[in-house]
Scaffold this active site. Structure first.
Site, PDB file in Angstrom:
ATOM      1  N   MET A 102       0.836  -1.199   0.000  1.00 25.07           N
ATOM      2  CA  MET A 102       0.000   0.000   0.000  1.00 25.07           C
ATOM      3  C   MET A 102       0.873   1.253   0.000  1.00 25.07           C
ATOM      4  O   MET A 102       2.073   1.175  -0.077  1.00 25.07           O
ATOM      5  CB  MET A 102      -0.959  -0.050   1.180  1.00 25.07           C
ATOM      6  N   HIS A 453      -0.353 -36.365  -7.118  1.00 21.97           N
ATOM      7  CA  HIS A 453       0.132 -37.645  -6.605  1.00 21.97           C
ATOM      8  C   HIS A 453       1.589 -37.556  -6.174  1.00 21.97           C
ATOM      9  O   HIS A 453       1.964 -37.944  -5.066  1.00 21.97           O
ATOM     10  CB  HIS A 453      -0.039 -38.720  -7.684  1.00 21.97           C
ATOM     11  N   SER A 799      -8.409 -46.951  16.313  1.00 20.33           N
ATOM     12  CA  SER A 799      -7.449 -46.065  15.668  1.00 20.33           C
ATOM     13  C   SER A 799      -8.125 -45.491  14.433  1.00 20.33           C
ATOM     14  O   SER A 799      -8.634 -46.236  13.594  1.00 20.33           O
ATOM     15  CB  SER A 799      -6.189 -46.829  15.285  1.00 20.33           C
TER      16      SER A 799
END
Ligand code: ADP
Ligand code: MG
Ligand code: MG
Length: 916
Positions: A102, A453, A799
């Site tokens: 700015m 991936h 779990s």
């Protein structure tokens, strides 16, 4: 009572929302009695009003008038005065720092008349015209929107005409002429005169700052930094002080500690006879801060005193902007400074050692992400600067890897076998590339983003990875790639050496020397080894300080945390590494890999078995192999629990590929072959066809497979029990646990339990010891979470498998969605972060919450943990702490990160507050 304006003298650093960071800190420095030029802040309320309505609030005009009057009285000067003009700067400043985003305008209040007054008052005509030309230049650019180059070119022309090399060589006449020229430019470019009325200058500058909140670059910056768009900026109006009043004046920036290394001691840049913008703009070469000591020791000492005071007050590294006006020091800005990961650790630990902050606070000032940055080997930056840069792409998984390029997984595997370091280069990777990725020291792809991936798998493996390098044109068939670089197209063929930096995304041609991270040495071999490793000299000292800092904070995290940290490890080797990194057990040992390689034939025989006898024979052959696998694992984890998950993926994953096999069979048939191999192929092909699934992820896998293929789970359970018994007989303390995957109904668990109970009874009888191994479930389907109350009754532990739970909750197949549309989903805001990276708290998190609450209602002491990539993700760890889990389990190399974050989670949960 004023609503939109507040004097510096009335505010404090607690008011960042209202005054912005710069305004709040200017107020704080004023409150501390530090030399801040008087001024006032127009609040973010005014900005928000402006953003809503496109107008400044009507009250603001009046309030600004009053504030200016107060300023004039304090300074005993008047805005626009012919003899003693008051000048001000108008400066932006939001709650969060947005460096360079700015606008700021200096020297407001100068005009054709007051410039004379300024000259008189300072007794320096040159200075007055230098200030005026700066105003016209800055105002023209930031308020009137004139291209900055137009002014810069004119300045250059003036320098050339005067035979000057620097703008400080221009004299009063040159600068007067330049100002006249600048004003002409304003008229030419905007069709109006440069505004002479100071109040008009002020009002226009204020609006320009408000407008700058919404420039394209500011919006972009906020998106990247996740700063909300609606908080707005404050505007600071500050009395001007002058660094351009000759050689006893100047301006600079400084840090109370080195923000790159954390080294204590001031550090900064200074520029003589200059105004603020010059330092950052890099127009002239700056001097190190020490030079100020020579020029003006008094000012230097005062500045050091101020910095010390600020650091004491903020209790952290501060950076400052200051100006010296004829030997008088003025403070123009301060804030708690940004820093690198090593600096963060070092500063936090050293502030604690200096008793400025508590250990809890110190721990809250570092993060798991920062720790992980410290753990990867790094390129020697000096050498990297000289290396040939091929391209810069997305940094997907940190580390520094050097190796020979290979373009397919088989080659990667083969070359690695013979001891070569290879970098696997692909257009993109898919699950078939796993073998190559495991073999490679780094992965580079031309396509895909941070959730591709390659990126996800590499992160999971702790493998260096750079993705989305669009400058690469990869041709796997020709075993080469071409790279579009700044200096032309470069061809790289198989075997050429490249270096990739997974922290910066840089790709270099040729080797770049790597320096090991002393922090990793510390984590695996302890403090002494790391200190010795650091070498000698200055650099060593700072590395040693870093190691000690990490040690101090990590030990504190270990003391503070409630969550235990285990690792996901499938082999004895992984288990060994995990333990060295502080893992308190194995939370997930996958058994799939135990069915690969030479054992595939046995799996084939299990599948093709025509009767029970044939299948049992194959299973019996697998038994000693499995027992050996488990023995190795349990031996490494002696005394700690190892949660062994029964086989999870569909069996056909262990059979040959359908297409490949079909082709082979077809070719053989064309040749009219009738060998035994061919008839075997036919048999396998039939099985592959029979077992083919449209959605294997949702098909015959996990507990379903165990219940459908007789003896399969039994074999694994028996192998666990026998390994346990063998080790017990040797006086060891093995602690296996058996985990059943993909349970949806408690009935499935009951059936497996029955098998397990029978086998344990058999082994107990055979070995003459009481074999009782806990049997628990992996909660990874929404139905399991929702029926946790029932499942808990039959389970010894839970779990959470948050990877599958995320897939099934969202209805995502990870391999399909990440490449296909995650990039778009991130761009259009459906996702801010991939739910596979950071747990989706609203959805998946809610299921966890339900399951924990319901399960504990029937079994208050049921051990519950989480395994899956989220176990190593900082944000997710904080949630796991809050929801009441007992442990997280993650990849071995994430263990230290999880330890640190678990400690931070425990501290922030008890309501720690940082006063900065
Ligand atoms: P940024 O947010 O980009 O750092 P600032 O508002 O801090 O912008 O202004 C940039 C520089 O301008 C400051 O570092 C300071 O040197 C100079 N400056 C701002 N206001 C004044 C002032 N009142 N007197 C002298 N210099 C100033
Ligand atoms: Mg600044
Ligand atoms: Mg799973």
């Amino acid at each position: 009572m004023s609503t939109y304006v507040q004097d510096f003298a009335d505010g404090s650093m607690a008011q960042k929302d209202l005054l912005g960071g710069k305004g709040a800190n200017l107020a704080e420095m004023t409150r501390l009695g530090l030399p801040v030029p008087p001024g006032f802040t127009i609040t973010t309320d005014a900005c928000r009003y402006y953003l809503r309505t496109g107008k400044v609030p009507t009250d603001l005009r009046v309030e600004v008038t009053q504030a200016i009057r107060r300023l004039e009285d304090t300074m005993n000067r008047r805005l626009g005065d012919f003899h003693e003009p008051l000048l001000v700067s108008v400066r932006s400043g939001a709650k969060f720092s947005m460096p360079g985003m700015m606008e700021t305008v200096l020297n407001i209040g100068l005009n054709d008349a007051s410039v004379q007054g300024l000259a008189e008052q300072a007794g320096d005509e040159r200075f007055a015209w230098d200030s005026y030309r700066r105003l016209v230049q800055m105002f023209g650019k930031t308020v009137l929107g004139i291209e900055g180059d137009v002014f810069a070119e004119e300045l250059d022309a003036a320098k050339t005409a005067a035979g000057a090399t620097s703008d400080t060589d221009l004299d009063a006449d040159d600068l007067r002429a330049l100002t006249v020229r600048f004003k002409e430019i304003v008229r030419e470019q905007t069709g109006r005169d440069f505004p002479q009325h100071p109040r008009e200058q002020l009002d226009l500058a204020i609006v320009a700052v408000l407008e700058s909140w919404n420039t394209e670059r500011a919006r972009l910056y906020r998106r990247r930094e996740r700063i909300p768009h609606d908080i707005g900026t404050a505007v600071n109006v500050c009395t001007m002080v002058f660094g351009n009043l000759g050689e006893r004046s100047g301006t600079g920036v400084a840090f109370t500690r080195d923000p790159a290394t954390g080294q204590p001691g001031d550090y900064g840049d200074y520029l003589r006879n200059a105004q603020g913008e010059d330092v950052v703009a890099g127009i002239r070469n700056t001097l190190p801060l020490a030079a100020l000591e020579e020029v003006d020791p008094d000012v230097y000492n005062e500045l050091r005193g101020v910095m010390r005071r600020l650091e004491m007050h903020y209790r952290d590294l501060c950076d400052v902007e200051f100006t010296v006006e004829e030997g008088k020091l003025w403070m123009l800005q301060t804030r708690v400074g940004k820093r690198t990961a090593p600096a963060a650790f070092r500063i936090a630990a050293e502030l604690e050692a200096e008793h400025l902050i508590t250990l809890d606070e110190a721990l809250m000032r570092v993060s798991g992400d920062q720790l992980s940055q410290l753990m990867f080997p790094q390129f020697d930056r000096k050498a990297a600067a000289k290396a040939t840069l091929l391209t810069r792409a997305m940094a997907a998984s940190p580390g520094a890897a050097v190796g020979r390029c290979v373009f397919d997984s088989q080659t990667a595997h083969d070359w690695a076998e013979r001891g070569e370091d290879v970098i696997l280069v692909r257009r993109e990777t898919n699950p078939d590339d796993l073998q190559g990725m495991i073999a490679a020291v780094g992965v580079l792809t031309a396509r895909g983003g941070k959730t591709s991936h390659a990126a996800v798998v590499a992160r999971g493996m702790g493998l260096t990875c750079v993705v989305g390098a669009e400058a690469l044109d990869v041709d796997p068939a020709a075993r080469r790639m071409t790279v579009d670089t700044a200096s032309g197209v470069v061809e790289v063929v198989e075997g050429d050496v490249v270096a990739i930096d997974g922290a910066t995304g840089e790709v270099f041609l040729g080797a770049v020397p790597v320096v090991p991270s002393p922090v990793t040495t510390y984590l695996t071999d302890g403090v002494d080894a790391a200190l010795a490793d650091a070498g000698e000299g200055d650099a060593a000292e700072s590395l040693q300080a870093l190691v000690l800092a990490v040690d101090r904070l990590l030990r504190h995290a270990d003391e503070a945390r409630r969550l235990r940290v285990k690792a996901n490890a499938d082999t004895g080797e992984d288990a060994h590494r995990a333990r060295a990194l502080g893992a308190e057990g194995i939370g997930l040992a996958r058994t799939e890999h135990m069915f690969l390689g030479e054992r595939r034939v046995l799996v084939e025989r299990i599948i093709l078995a025509r009767d029970d006898a044939e299948r049992d024979a194959a299973l019996a052959e697998l038994l000693p192999l499995q027992r050996q696998d488990f023995t190795e694992l349990l031996q490494e984890m002696d005394g700690l629990t190892s949660t062994i998950r029964l086989i999870d993926p569909p069996l056909h994953e262990f059979l040959p590929d359908l297409t490949e096999l079909s082709v082979r069979v077809a070719l053989a048939e064309e040749r009219g072959e009738s060998s035994p191999e061919h008839s075997h192929d036919l048999e396998v092909l039939a099985a592959v066809r029979r077992m083919h699934e449209a959605n294997p992820m949702l098909g015959l896998r996990g507990v379903r497979l165990g219940l459908v293929v007789p003896g399969l789970f039994g074999l694994q359970i028996r192998a666990v029990c026998e390994a346990w018994a063998d080790l017990r007989a040797k006086g060891k303390d093995p602690r296996p646990e058996i985990m059943v995957p993909l349970v949806a109904s408690v009935m499935e668990l009951h059936l497996v339990r029955d098998v397990a109970t029978a086998i344990m009874a058999e082994v107990s009888a055979e070995r003459g010891v009481r074999c009782e191994i806990p049997v628990g479930v992996m909660i990874e389907l929404p139905r399991a979470a929702l029926t946790a109350e029932r499942i808990a009754e039959a389970a010894d532990f839970f779990s959470f498998g948050t990877n599958d739970l995320t897939q099934t909750t969202w209805g995502f197949s990870r391999d399909d969605v990440e490449g296909a549309f995650f990039a778009q989903y991130t761009a259009n805001g459906v996702l801010t972060v991939s739910p596979f990276e950071s747990l989706d708290l609203r959805g998946v998190g809610r299921l966890l919450d339900i399951a924990v609450t319901d399960a504990r209602a029937v079994k208050p002491n049921l051990p519950i943990g989480v395994c899956g990539e989220h176990g190593g993700d900082p944000e997710s760890i904080h949630f796991f702490h809050t929801v009441g889990l007992d442990y997280v389990s993650c990849s071995p190399f994430r263990v230290p990160v999880a330890r640190l974050e678990a400690g931070r989670a425990a501290i922030s949960a008890v309501g720690h507050s940082d006063s900065r």
